[in-house]
Design a protein around this motif. Structure first.
Motif, PDB file in Angstrom:
ATOM      1  N   VAL A 154       2.936  -5.051   2.336  1.00  0.00           N
ATOM      2  CA  VAL A 154       2.891  -5.627   3.240  1.00  0.00           C
ATOM      3  C   VAL A 154       3.158  -7.357   3.343  1.00  0.00           C
ATOM      4  CG1 VAL A 154       0.430  -6.748   4.224  1.00  0.00           C
ATOM      5  CG2 VAL A 154       1.166  -4.122   3.625  1.00  0.00           C
TER       6      VAL A 154
ATOM      7  N   GLN B 153       4.648   1.216   1.606  1.00  0.00           N
ATOM      8  CA  GLN B 153       4.469   0.218   3.092  1.00  0.00           C
ATOM      9  C   GLN B 153       4.398  -1.216   2.553  1.00  0.00           C
ATOM     10  OE1 GLN B 153       1.014   0.067   5.269  1.00  0.00           O
ATOM     11  NE2 GLN B 153       1.797  -1.432   7.216  1.00  0.00           N
TER      12      GLN B 153
ATOM     13  N   ARG C 173       1.299 -11.886  13.767  1.00  0.00           N
ATOM     14  CA  ARG C 173       1.108 -10.662  14.972  1.00  0.00           C
ATOM     15  C   ARG C 173       0.015  -9.833  14.239  1.00  0.00           C
ATOM     16  NH1 ARG C 173       6.433  -8.212  18.334  1.00  0.00           N
ATOM     17  NH2 ARG C 173       4.088  -6.687  18.904  1.00  0.00           N
ATOM     18  N   SER C 174      -0.812  -9.311  15.430  1.00  0.00           N
ATOM     19  CA  SER C 174      -1.663  -8.074  14.165  1.00  0.00           C
ATOM     20  C   SER C 174      -0.811  -7.363  13.859  1.00  0.00           C
ATOM     21  CB  SER C 174      -2.326  -7.276  16.094  1.00  0.00           C
ATOM     22  OG  SER C 174      -2.987  -7.243  15.611  1.00  0.00           O
ATOM     23  N   GLY C 175      -1.403  -7.000  12.887  1.00  0.00           N
ATOM     24  CA  GLY C 175      -0.396  -6.077  11.738  1.00  0.00           C
ATOM     25  C   GLY C 175       0.163  -6.725  10.721  1.00  0.00           C
ATOM     26  N   SER C 176       0.208  -7.403  10.815  1.00  0.00           N
ATOM     27  CA  SER C 176       1.780  -8.503   9.913  1.00  0.00           C
ATOM     28  C   SER C 176       1.114  -8.478   8.754  1.00  0.00           C
ATOM     29  CB  SER C 176       1.770  -9.653  11.129  1.00  0.00           C
ATOM     30  OG  SER C 176       0.651 -10.072  10.834  1.00  0.00           O
ATOM     31  N   GLY C 177      -0.014  -8.838   7.933  1.00  0.00           N
ATOM     32  CA  GLY C 177      -0.784  -8.908   6.426  1.00  0.00           C
ATOM     33  C   GLY C 177      -1.875  -9.855   6.693  1.00  0.00           C
ATOM     34  N   LYS C 178      -2.084 -10.422   8.223  1.00  0.00           N
ATOM     35  CA  LYS C 178      -2.485 -11.998   8.168  1.00  0.00           C
ATOM     36  C   LYS C 178      -3.711 -11.160   6.769  1.00  0.00           C
ATOM     37  CE  LYS C 178      -3.247 -12.827  12.012  1.00  0.00           C
ATOM     38  NZ  LYS C 178      -2.428 -11.518  12.825  1.00  0.00           N
ATOM     39  N   SER C 179      -5.228 -10.700   7.059  1.00  0.00           N
ATOM     40  CA  SER C 179      -5.634 -10.296   6.799  1.00  0.00           C
ATOM     41  C   SER C 179      -5.676  -9.611   5.309  1.00  0.00           C
ATOM     42  CB  SER C 179      -6.915  -9.314   7.963  1.00  0.00           C
ATOM     43  OG  SER C 179      -7.060  -9.258   8.687  1.00  0.00           O
ATOM     44  N   VAL C 180      -4.129  -9.240   5.231  1.00  0.00           N
ATOM     45  CA  VAL C 180      -4.316  -8.776   3.721  1.00  0.00           C
ATOM     46  C   VAL C 180      -4.052  -9.718   2.672  1.00  0.00           C
ATOM     47  CG1 VAL C 180      -2.497  -7.651   1.844  1.00  0.00           C
ATOM     48  CG2 VAL C 180      -4.194  -6.020   4.145  1.00  0.00           C
TER      49      VAL C 180
ATOM     50  N   PHE D 294       0.961  -1.274  -0.070  1.00  0.00           N
ATOM     51  CA  PHE D 294       0.120   0.183  -0.598  1.00  0.00           C
ATOM     52  C   PHE D 294       0.513   1.197   0.117  1.00  0.00           C
ATOM     53  CE2 PHE D 294      -2.687  -3.247   2.245  1.00  0.00           C
ATOM     54  CZ  PHE D 294      -3.844  -3.243   1.178  1.00  0.00           C
TER      55      PHE D 294
HETATM   56  N1  ADP Z   1      -6.665  -1.114   2.110  1.00  0.00           N
HETATM   57  C1  ADP Z   1      -5.718  -0.383   3.271  1.00  0.00           C
HETATM   58  N2  ADP Z   1      -4.549   0.161   2.695  1.00  0.00           N
HETATM   59  C2  ADP Z   1      -3.515   0.730   3.125  1.00  0.00           C
HETATM   60  N3  ADP Z   1      -2.864  -0.267   4.613  1.00  0.00           N
HETATM   61  C3  ADP Z   1      -4.102  -1.268   4.053  1.00  0.00           C
HETATM   62  C4  ADP Z   1      -5.052  -1.239   3.957  1.00  0.00           C
HETATM   63  N4  ADP Z   1      -5.561  -3.130   4.588  1.00  0.00           N
HETATM   64  C5  ADP Z   1      -3.978  -3.395   5.246  1.00  0.00           C
HETATM   65  N5  ADP Z   1      -3.222  -2.209   5.544  1.00  0.00           N
HETATM   66  C6  ADP Z   1      -2.094  -2.536   5.743  1.00  0.00           C
HETATM   67  O1  ADP Z   1      -1.606  -3.263   6.221  1.00  0.00           O
HETATM   68  C7  ADP Z   1      -0.898  -4.122   7.166  1.00  0.00           C
HETATM   69  C8  ADP Z   1      -1.467  -5.600   7.359  1.00  0.00           C
HETATM   70  O2  ADP Z   1      -2.531  -5.284   7.944  1.00  0.00           O
HETATM   71  P1  ADP Z   1      -3.451  -6.508   7.633  1.00  0.00           P
HETATM   72  O3  ADP Z   1      -3.382  -8.112   7.098  1.00  0.00           O
HETATM   73  O4  ADP Z   1      -5.313  -6.230   8.324  1.00  0.00           O
HETATM   74  O5  ADP Z   1      -2.560  -6.845   9.123  1.00  0.00           O
HETATM   75  P2  ADP Z   1      -3.271  -8.391  10.401  1.00  0.00           P
HETATM   76  O6  ADP Z   1      -2.661  -9.081  10.687  1.00  0.00           O
HETATM   77  O7  ADP Z   1      -3.923  -8.101  11.962  1.00  0.00           O
HETATM   78  O8  ADP Z   1      -4.932  -9.231   9.648  1.00  0.00           O
HETATM   79  C9  ADP Z   1      -1.422  -2.901   8.353  1.00  0.00           C
HETATM   80  O9  ADP Z   1      -0.311  -2.193   8.943  1.00  0.00           O
HETATM   81  C10 ADP Z   1      -2.453  -2.175   7.928  1.00  0.00           C
HETATM   82  O10 ADP Z   1      -2.358  -1.129   8.067  1.00  0.00           O
END
Ligand code: ADP
Ligand code: MG
Lengths: 245, 251
Positions: free
Chosen positions: B16, B14, B35-42, B11
């Motif tokens: 991810v 950054q 960890r939280s913010g590591s990119g699992k959801s992405v 993004f």
């Molecule tokens: N749509 C987005 N736009 C910009 N940055 C994003 C977006 N979605 C996630 N991020 C960034 O990607 C990183 C990983 O997020 P995420 O996958 O949600 O973490 P988690 O592992 O807790 O699920 C975070 O730093 C978040 O800020």
């Protein structure tokens, strides 16, 4: 972000919205719900505002005329103001506040609670599913509300004029009919339809592309109303110049 | 089987995900931890196409999902069920309507058939009594279960769960974890669960992928995680006292 970014994203958003609905029956059910929310639920406020505006225009005109200006000017002015400007422009502006903020906050909430993602995952065209019924409901209901507003405003003007004694019913009616140009009503309805599409699509756009949380939903809803009103005003100027200029 | 091949996602500046590859097996519960913010959801969103990867591709049983057009994706998506972190139930619909929704949109089942299917799914998650309630009337754990019922309504081949037990008490969390495991085996789904909760990892996972600094820093079967040699992974799993105690007893 730049104007061109928004224009591009709005255009591709509209591209998704205007696709054929996946399920006719579901679409029709949503359309009825939206017509209720956008049309029926706005009847009260539209009627109230129109009655008061018609009455006020009547009293103001009566206050301004005198001497050599004929009394039938009151009926004429009430008619012209309601048909040309108050009903087709101010009513949509009011509805931008009421309907627009509602659409934006509903879609914004659905976005931040991942309901829109849930639709997408199922394979539903979320923009079309959520927005097309709203736009069609706005396009069919708002012109109807505007015609109602014209009738109520003129009626209220007449009632106030006659009951306060500034005009006789005959004078008012004469003024109401003098120099009537049917194209004025067409012009008003063209404006209204354009405004209905602007209000529903601009507020849907702001709601749909919300990101963040509750704070951003509130912000989107404010932006939706501000942008919708500004774009309606600009379109008003352009359309008036095009159609009457 | 779901295969992720060299997927990267940034993004702005950054980064991810960098060049991530992974495989998720059918009939198994595949965990993505980190960890939280590591990119699992992405990573999950890139896998299901809610985000477009900058690079790489994802295949579902050999079908290249990333390169498909809208129509192709729609077909694959009808084989995907997803449970969202906040449940993402449609709040204008009752519980039953929520579960019936995918059927209503994509099947030619009759009203009665859809009701039957919804009843079956709700019974499977033990929520028969909540059929006519609205989501706002349910507790968090119940909402998650409705989310699961909705996710399995179309008999999916692939099930994704993003933090299925975040915000739940430990007992309810275990109920959800076990439900996901049972359903996976029962319907032979390829299940992907995102979690940062070591409790559920130990409870419900078959395979684990550990995401760290945008890469898969470790992957393997659950039985090997406690003895893994990855330093970052050890820091993650043994962050809590109870897990450190567990390590002592294991070794
Ligand atoms: N749509 C987005 N736009 C910009 N940055 C994003 C977006 N979605 C996630 N991020 C960034 O990607 C990183 C990983 O997020 P995420 O996958 O949600 O973490 P988690 O592992 O807790 O699920 C975070 O730093 C978040 O800020
Ligand atoms: Mg997450």
């Amino acid at each position: 972000m730049g104007l061109f970014f928004h224009i591009g994203r709005y255009a591709s958003f509209m591209g998704s919205v205007l696709r054929r609905p996946e399920q006719g029956a579901v679409f029709r059910k949503l359309l009825v719900e939206e017509m209720n929310a956008i049309g029926l639920q706005s009847l009260g406020i539209v009627a109230l505002l129109s009655v008061f505006m018609g009455a006020v225009i009547c009293i103001q005109t009566a206050h301004q005329i005198g001497g050599w200006i004929p009394v039938y000017t009151i009926g004429f002015t009430v008619r012209q103001t309601m048909i040309l400007e108050f009903s087709p422009t101010l009513i949509p502006v009011i509805l931008a506040g009421k309907v627009g903020s509602n659409i934006a906050s509903q879609l914004g909430t659905m976005r931040v609670t991942e309901q829109i993602d849930a639709l997408e995952i199922m394979g539903v065209n979320s923009a079309g599913y959520l927005v097309l019924p709203k736009m069609i409901a706005a396009l069919t209901c708002i012109p109807f509300l505007v015609i109602l507003s014209m009738a109520l405003g003129i009626g209220a003007g007449m009632w106030v004029g006659v009951s306060t004694g500034v005009s006789s019913a005959a004078d008012f009616e004469y003024g109401m009919q003098i120099d009537f140009n049917a194209f004025d009503v067409t012009y008003a309805l063209i404006k209204t339809c354009v405004f209905a599409l602007i209000i529903s699509s601009v507020s849907a756009y702001h709601g749909y592309f919300t990101s963040g949380g509750a704070l951003e939903v509130g912000r989107s809803s404010t932006k939706a109303v501000v942008y919708a009103v500004v774009i309606v005003m600009v379109a008003n100027l352009l359309l008036t110049q095009m159609l009457l200029g | 089987m779901i295969e992720i091949d060299n997927v990267s996602k940034s993004f702005g500046d950054q980064i991810v995900l960098r060049d991530i590859s992974a495989q998720f097996h059918p009939g198994k519960v595949n965990f993505i931890i980190g960890r939280s913010g590591s990119g699992k959801s992405v990573l999950t969103k890139c896998t299901v196409g809610l985000l477009e990867p900058d690079q790489g591709h994802v295949t579902y049983d050999g079908r290249n999902f990333t390169e498909m057009n809208r129509r192709g994706r729609k077909a694959v998506r009808q084989e995907i069920g997803m449970l969202f972190q906040g449940s993402a139930l449609f709040d204008s619909m009752t519980v039953a309507e929520n579960v019936m929704f995918p059927l209503r949109m994509f099947s030619d089942a009759t009203e009665a058939e859809m009701r039957d299917r919804a009843a079956f799914c709700l019974e499977r998650v033990e929520l028969t009594h909540a059929t006519d309630k609205f989501p706002s009337e349910l507790s968090g754990g119940m909402q998650k279960r409705v989310g699961i019922a909705r996710a399995i309504a179309m008999n999916p081949k692939y099930l994704f769960c993003d933090e299925p037990n975040s915000g739940l008490d430990p007992q309810t969390a275990i109920v959800i974890d076990n439900l996901i495991g049972d359903l996976t085996r029962e319907f032979n789904m390829t299940t992907v669960v995102v979690s940062h909760d070591m409790n559920s990892v130990m409870e419900a996972s078959d395979f684990i992928h550990f995401v760290h600094q945008g890469q898969i820093a470790w992957h393997g079967p659950t039985s090997e995680i406690l003895t893994a040699k990855s330093e970052a992974l050890n820091e993650f799993i043994f962050a809590s006292k109870i897990m450190r105690e567990l390590r002592k007893t294991v070794s």
